[in-house]
Design a protein around this motif. Structure first.
Motif, PDB file in Angstrom:
ATOM      1  N   LEU A 169     -17.869   9.521  -5.877  1.00 13.87           N
ATOM      2  CA  LEU A 169     -17.002   9.236  -4.735  1.00 13.87           C
ATOM      3  C   LEU A 169     -16.374   7.845  -4.849  1.00 13.87           C
ATOM      4  CD1 LEU A 169     -19.019  10.815  -1.793  1.00 13.87           C
ATOM      5  CD2 LEU A 169     -17.014  11.728  -2.974  1.00 13.87           C
ATOM      6  N   GLU A 170     -17.073   6.912  -5.468  1.00 18.36           N
ATOM      7  CA  GLU A 170     -16.481   5.597  -5.711  1.00 18.36           C
ATOM      8  C   GLU A 170     -15.325   5.701  -6.711  1.00 18.36           C
ATOM      9  OE1 GLU A 170     -19.407   2.699  -6.736  1.00 18.36           O
ATOM     10  OE2 GLU A 170     -20.443   2.847  -4.809  1.00 18.36           O
ATOM     11  N   THR A 171     -15.438   6.633  -7.661  1.00 16.31           N
ATOM     12  CA  THR A 171     -14.320   6.887  -8.566  1.00 16.31           C
ATOM     13  C   THR A 171     -13.132   7.449  -7.793  1.00 16.31           C
ATOM     14  OG1 THR A 171     -15.722   7.227 -10.526  1.00 16.31           O
ATOM     15  CG2 THR A 171     -13.546   8.248 -10.557  1.00 16.31           C
ATOM     16  N   MET A 172     -13.393   8.345  -6.839  1.00 17.80           N
ATOM     17  CA  MET A 172     -12.304   8.861  -6.003  1.00 17.80           C
ATOM     18  C   MET A 172     -11.658   7.724  -5.208  1.00 17.80           C
ATOM     19  SD  MET A 172     -12.246  12.080  -6.757  1.00 17.80           S
ATOM     20  CE  MET A 172     -12.897  11.627  -8.395  1.00 17.80           C
ATOM     21  N   ASP A 173     -12.461   6.814  -4.676  1.00 14.82           N
ATOM     22  CA  ASP A 173     -11.934   5.679  -3.917  1.00 14.82           C
ATOM     23  C   ASP A 173     -11.057   4.796  -4.814  1.00 14.82           C
ATOM     24  OD1 ASP A 173     -13.250   6.543  -1.654  1.00 14.82           O
ATOM     25  OD2 ASP A 173     -14.964   5.183  -1.921  1.00 14.82           O
ATOM     26  N   TYR A 174     -11.501   4.602  -6.049  1.00 20.27           N
ATOM     27  CA  TYR A 174     -10.726   3.802  -7.007  1.00 20.27           C
ATOM     28  C   TYR A 174      -9.374   4.458  -7.258  1.00 20.27           C
ATOM     29  CZ  TYR A 174      -9.457   1.767 -11.557  1.00 20.27           C
ATOM     30  OH  TYR A 174      -8.796   1.159 -12.591  1.00 20.27           O
ATOM     31  N   ILE A 175      -9.364   5.760  -7.463  1.00 17.52           N
ATOM     32  CA  ILE A 175      -8.117   6.501  -7.670  1.00 17.52           C
ATOM     33  C   ILE A 175      -7.232   6.396  -6.436  1.00 17.52           C
ATOM     34  CG2 ILE A 175      -7.169   8.845  -7.922  1.00 17.52           C
ATOM     35  CD1 ILE A 175      -9.626   9.426  -9.728  1.00 17.52           C
ATOM     36  N   ASN A 176      -7.830   6.540  -5.266  1.00 17.72           N
ATOM     37  CA  ASN A 176      -7.069   6.452  -4.022  1.00 17.72           C
ATOM     38  C   ASN A 176      -6.357   5.112  -3.859  1.00 17.72           C
ATOM     39  OD1 ASN A 176      -7.787   9.014  -3.111  1.00 17.72           O
ATOM     40  ND2 ASN A 176      -9.581   8.276  -1.995  1.00 17.72           N
ATOM     41  N   SER A 177      -6.913   4.069  -4.460  1.00 21.16           N
ATOM     42  CA  SER A 177      -6.355   2.723  -4.296  1.00 21.16           C
ATOM     43  C   SER A 177      -5.162   2.464  -5.203  1.00 21.16           C
ATOM     44  CB  SER A 177      -7.442   1.673  -4.580  1.00 21.16           C
ATOM     45  OG  SER A 177      -7.748   1.618  -5.973  1.00 21.16           O
ATOM     46  N   LEU A 178      -4.863   3.391  -6.108  1.00 15.11           N
ATOM     47  CA  LEU A 178      -3.807   3.203  -7.095  1.00 15.11           C
ATOM     48  C   LEU A 178      -2.657   4.188  -6.876  1.00 15.11           C
ATOM     49  CD1 LEU A 178      -6.027   2.770 -10.286  1.00 15.11           C
ATOM     50  CD2 LEU A 178      -4.811   0.973  -9.038  1.00 15.11           C
ATOM     51  N   PRO A 179      -1.467   3.875  -7.399  1.00 13.19           N
ATOM     52  CA  PRO A 179      -0.321   4.784  -7.272  1.00 13.19           C
ATOM     53  C   PRO A 179      -0.423   5.963  -8.248  1.00 13.19           C
ATOM     54  CG  PRO A 179       0.342   2.833  -8.481  1.00 13.19           C
ATOM     55  CD  PRO A 179      -1.074   2.570  -8.007  1.00 13.19           C
ATOM     56  N   ILE A 180      -1.436   6.773  -8.040  1.00 13.53           N
ATOM     57  CA  ILE A 180      -1.694   7.952  -8.867  1.00 13.53           C
ATOM     58  C   ILE A 180      -1.252   9.185  -8.095  1.00 13.53           C
ATOM     59  CG2 ILE A 180      -3.557   9.408  -9.789  1.00 13.53           C
ATOM     60  CD1 ILE A 180      -4.986   6.801 -10.584  1.00 13.53           C
ATOM     61  N   GLU A 181      -0.553  10.086  -8.773  1.00 19.46           N
ATOM     62  CA  GLU A 181       0.009  11.260  -8.107  1.00 19.46           C
ATOM     63  C   GLU A 181      -0.778  12.542  -8.354  1.00 19.46           C
ATOM     64  OE1 GLU A 181       4.201  11.805  -8.533  1.00 19.46           O
ATOM     65  OE2 GLU A 181       4.621   9.652  -8.495  1.00 19.46           O
ATOM     66  N   GLY A 182      -1.627  12.561  -9.394  1.00 23.84           N
ATOM     67  CA  GLY A 182      -2.351  13.788  -9.698  1.00 23.84           C
ATOM     68  C   GLY A 182      -3.703  13.511 -10.330  1.00 23.84           C
ATOM     69  N   VAL A 183      -4.625  14.468 -10.166  1.00 24.76           N
ATOM     70  CA  VAL A 183      -5.977  14.341 -10.708  1.00 24.76           C
ATOM     71  C   VAL A 183      -6.388  15.666 -11.344  1.00 24.76           C
ATOM     72  CG1 VAL A 183      -8.424  14.053 -10.128  1.00 24.76           C
ATOM     73  CG2 VAL A 183      -6.728  12.559  -9.098  1.00 24.76           C
ATOM     74  N   LYS A 184      -7.044  15.569 -12.487  1.00 25.35           N
ATOM     75  CA  LYS A 184      -7.678  16.724 -13.121  1.00 25.35           C
ATOM     76  C   LYS A 184      -9.182  16.483 -13.147  1.00 25.35           C
ATOM     77  CE  LYS A 184      -3.839  18.297 -15.989  1.00 25.35           C
ATOM     78  NZ  LYS A 184      -3.393  18.698 -17.345  1.00 25.35           N
ATOM     79  N   LEU A 185      -9.932  17.354 -12.471  1.00 23.96           N
ATOM     80  CA  LEU A 185     -11.388  17.261 -12.438  1.00 23.96           C
ATOM     81  C   LEU A 185     -11.955  18.163 -13.525  1.00 23.96           C
ATOM     82  CD1 LEU A 185     -11.836  17.395  -8.574  1.00 23.96           C
ATOM     83  CD2 LEU A 185     -11.928  15.381 -10.038  1.00 23.96           C
ATOM     84  N   GLN A 186     -12.839  17.617 -14.332  1.00 27.16           N
ATOM     85  CA  GLN A 186     -13.322  18.305 -15.518  1.00 27.16           C
ATOM     86  C   GLN A 186     -14.848  18.334 -15.539  1.00 27.16           C
ATOM     87  OE1 GLN A 186     -11.873  19.756 -18.483  1.00 27.16           O
ATOM     88  NE2 GLN A 186     -14.032  20.265 -18.763  1.00 27.16           N
ATOM     89  N   LEU A 187     -15.414  19.518 -15.653  1.00 25.74           N
ATOM     90  CA  LEU A 187     -16.856  19.664 -15.833  1.00 25.74           C
ATOM     91  C   LEU A 187     -17.277  19.098 -17.181  1.00 25.74           C
ATOM     92  CD1 LEU A 187     -19.670  20.992 -15.218  1.00 25.74           C
ATOM     93  CD2 LEU A 187     -18.758  23.055 -16.324  1.00 25.74           C
ATOM     94  N   LEU A 188     -18.389  18.378 -17.212  1.00 28.89           N
ATOM     95  CA  LEU A 188     -18.932  17.883 -18.474  1.00 28.89           C
ATOM     96  C   LEU A 188     -19.610  19.022 -19.224  1.00 28.89           C
ATOM     97  CD1 LEU A 188     -19.523  15.500 -20.369  1.00 28.89           C
ATOM     98  CD2 LEU A 188     -21.666  15.159 -19.120  1.00 28.89           C
ATOM     99  N   HIS A 189     -19.163  19.275 -20.456  1.00 25.01           N
ATOM    100  CA  HIS A 189     -19.759  20.292 -21.317  1.00 25.01           C
ATOM    101  C   HIS A 189     -20.627  19.631 -22.381  1.00 25.01           C
ATOM    102  CE1 HIS A 189     -16.049  22.433 -19.897  1.00 25.01           C
ATOM    103  NE2 HIS A 189     -16.944  23.380 -19.717  1.00 25.01           N
TER     104      HIS A 189
END
Length: 276
Positions: A169-189
């Motif tokens: 969730l802290e990573t999500m907060d970091y992303i929220n603080s930046l001018p980022i328009e898209g996110v890809k969430l990836q399961l660790l294999h």
């Protein structure tokens, strides 16, 4: 409908995204970009009327070359019929000013996305996976691209060793603080012939269950800014070398379970977002 493909050491991977349906095609590396596009279109164009395409330079680092080489490859793709945009994946530490200027030029001609692999905002995790750059480098790259109105999409790995839900969730907060328009969430294999495979075999790493993964996804979606576009909710590991989690092989079941859980929990993107 979008068709994406990637330059993988001059190879191409085609993926056709239509709502939640996915079909993948692979072409050989001997072909030029023009030939690869033509072959991919021949495999897919009959399925839709007058389709349009986005050239997706996906795997590895697609700005790691002299600018003249990059320009030739990007413009060759854009010059093909029915190509309406570019998506270019790279590393934030491979974006010199000359490359950013080229990307800005392309962005003035077509729709451009640049994808950057953040994976995690937790610096100790980034060091553990040998990401190779600090968060400051990522922040600087995003801001320099955004200064040219270039859309940035970032990748995040869910389930990294030692990370908690709070870390994610802290990573999500970091992303929220930046001018980022898209996110890809990836399961660790866990894949063969990797350090992670050794940790898995020795019992030092336990992969996420489907239930744990979906719980983390729900938390991420609720935390993300509502204007950020979710480009991916999971991913595929090579079945020939995949050790775990084996439940990820049934992608249709995984996606159906994600959608069902989001509805049951009434999860809405941004419901837990608090602007700071």
């Amino acid at each position: 409908m979008l068709i994406f493909w990637s330059l993988v050491r001059n190879s191409v991977v085609l993926a056709v995204y239509l709502l939640f349906s996915v079909a993948c095609f692979f072409t050989v590396h001997e072909h030029s970009i023009k030939e690869q596009i033509a072959k991919g279109k021949s495999q897919t164009s009959a399925k839709w009327d007058h389709p349009r395409y986005i050239a997706y330079f996906q795997a590895f680092t697609n700005t790691y070359a002299p600018v003249d080489t990059l320009r030739q490859k990007y413009e060759e793709a854009l010059s093909q019929p029915d190509i309406v945009g570019l998506s270019i994946a790279t590393r934030p530490d491979c974006l010199g000013e000359d490359v950013v200027e080229l990307l800005a030029e392309l962005n003035s001609k077509t729709k451009l996305w640049v994808e950057l692999g953040l994976q995690t905002a937790k610096e100790t995790s980034a060091h553990f996976i040998r990401r190779g750059y600090d968060n400051d480098v990522f922040t600087d790259a995003v801001k320099r691209l955004a200064a040219h109105d270039i859309s940035v999409v970032t990748h995040v790995i869910v389930g990294l060793p030692g990370e908690t839900k709070e870390d994610l969730l802290e990573t999500m907060d970091y992303i929220n603080s930046l001018p980022i328009e898209g996110v890809k969430l990836q399961l660790l294999h866990v894949l063969e012939h990797t350090d992670l495979a050794e940790l898995y075999r020795s019992g030092q790493y336990t992969p996420l269950t489907l239930e744990e993964y979906i719980d983390l996804l729900c938390a991420c979606i609720a935390r993300l800014r509502p204007d950020i576009v979710l480009h991916r909710l999971t991913g595929d590991g090579d079945k020939n070398i995949l050790l775990a989690p084996l439940w990820s092989l049934n992608k249709r079941h995984v996606l159906n379970t994600i959608h069902k859980t989001l509805r049951q929990r009434n999860i809405r993107q941004g419901m837990d977002f608090a602007e700071k």
